[in-house]
Write a protein that holds these residues in place. Sequence first.
Motif, PDB file in Angstrom:
ATOM      1  N   ASP A   1      44.276  43.630  51.376  1.00 11.72           N
ATOM      2  CA  ASP A   1      42.973  43.120  51.795  1.00 11.72           C
ATOM      3  C   ASP A   1      43.106  41.846  52.624  1.00 11.72           C
ATOM      4  OD1 ASP A   1      41.181  44.969  50.832  1.00 11.72           O
ATOM      5  OD2 ASP A   1      40.878  43.972  48.904  1.00 11.72           O
TER       6      ASP A   1
ATOM      7  N   VAL B   1      39.842  41.655  44.833  1.00 12.23           N
ATOM      8  CA  VAL B   1      40.805  41.796  45.926  1.00 12.23           C
ATOM      9  C   VAL B   1      41.963  42.705  45.508  1.00 12.23           C
ATOM     10  CG1 VAL B   1      42.387  40.574  47.464  1.00 12.23           C
ATOM     11  CG2 VAL B   1      40.220  39.520  46.781  1.00 12.23           C
TER      12      VAL B   1
ATOM     13  N   ASN C   1      33.789  45.806  54.613  1.00 10.93           N
ATOM     14  CA  ASN C   1      33.531  46.734  53.506  1.00 10.93           C
ATOM     15  C   ASN C   1      32.265  46.394  52.732  1.00 10.93           C
ATOM     16  OD1 ASN C   1      35.792  48.238  54.060  1.00 10.93           O
ATOM     17  ND2 ASN C   1      37.093  47.209  52.572  1.00 10.93           N
TER      18      ASN C   1
ATOM     19  N   ARG D   1      36.942  50.526  57.119  1.00 14.48           N
ATOM     20  CA  ARG D   1      37.142  50.606  55.692  1.00 14.48           C
ATOM     21  C   ARG D   1      38.418  51.363  55.382  1.00 14.48           C
ATOM     22  NH1 ARG D   1      33.415  50.364  51.594  1.00 14.48           N
ATOM     23  NH2 ARG D   1      31.741  50.530  53.122  1.00 14.48           N
TER      24      ARG D   1
ATOM     25  N   ALA E   1      40.927  50.001  49.789  1.00 17.49           N
ATOM     26  CA  ALA E   1      40.258  48.707  49.729  1.00 17.49           C
ATOM     27  C   ALA E   1      39.888  48.372  48.300  1.00 17.49           C
ATOM     28  CB  ALA E   1      39.001  48.724  50.602  1.00 17.49           C
TER      29      ALA E   1
ATOM     30  N   ARG F   1      38.543  42.291  56.434  1.00 16.80           N
ATOM     31  CA  ARG F   1      38.349  43.663  55.962  1.00 16.80           C
ATOM     32  C   ARG F   1      37.300  43.699  54.853  1.00 16.80           C
ATOM     33  NH1 ARG F   1      43.377  47.255  54.028  1.00 16.80           N
ATOM     34  NH2 ARG F   1      43.709  47.273  56.272  1.00 16.80           N
ATOM     35  N   ILE F   2      37.360  42.724  53.944  1.00 18.46           N
ATOM     36  CA  ILE F   2      36.377  42.663  52.868  1.00 18.46           C
ATOM     37  C   ILE F   2      34.979  42.471  53.451  1.00 18.46           C
ATOM     38  CG2 ILE F   2      35.611  41.313  50.871  1.00 18.46           C
ATOM     39  CD1 ILE F   2      38.593  40.652  50.380  1.00 18.46           C
TER      40      ILE F   2
END
Length: 262
Positions: A48, A44, A56, A30, A34, A52-53
């Motif tokens: 990002d 977004v 998270n 994370r 973010a 990665r999203i």
Amino acid sequence: MSAGRLKKKSVGIAMLLCAALLLAGCSGSRSSSAGSYSGSVYTVKRGDTLYRISRNTGTSVKELARLNGISPPYTIAVGQKLRLTGKAKSATVSRKTAQNSSKKTPKKTTKTAKTAAARPSSSVPQSAWPSPGQRCWRWPASGKIVLPYSTAVGGNKGIDIAAARGAPVYAAGAGKVVYVGNQLRGYGNLILIKHNEDYITAYAHNDTLLVNNGQSVKAGQKIATMGSSDAASVRLHFQIRYRATAIDPLRYLPPQGSKPKC
């Protein structure tokens, strides 16, 4: 050459060495910058990636792509709103949303864009990776592997090893430290060690850094302590890069807990 020019040149070389690392994507931890999400919608933000999203929000990359009608290479735009639950959206609607979001985004030159020119024009295919045993690599830390290497788009380009905060981090091989710092978003306190013209190893999310830029280190030397800088939990993100291409460390490390036999 003056001290100022020498320092500037050293920083430039280090950043070029970091460029491939940065552009290949983060380790899946994370980031403090973010995007935000509330309920079932994620907004977004700059930097990002779908991977990665996924880390998270706890929603898989496959599910995010399905829900939002996103197809490879999984392009997303700053300001775009992604659904985390519900029925799948058509790809046409998703592309239109991304285009509209892009128009609203100020055109600023980011550090990633500046380093794009340093990205290798091609990567080393897996069939051309070096054979195991050509070099003696040591485990950089003891602990549980919580995230393995992945060849997927946006996948983890190393291994993540979890242990207690303050656990020692070791140099996987002898070499010269070419970068110490935290300027690369997503990696926290990062160390890069150059072993020769072909190999560089990376050690991310450290707590305390125990080496300096330009310092020569021995294989097995303690270089840092494990932490959670720019990560969701205490871990070491470790990469072996062969000619700028991230290769699977588990293919080259000895069995965990043992010393190399070569």
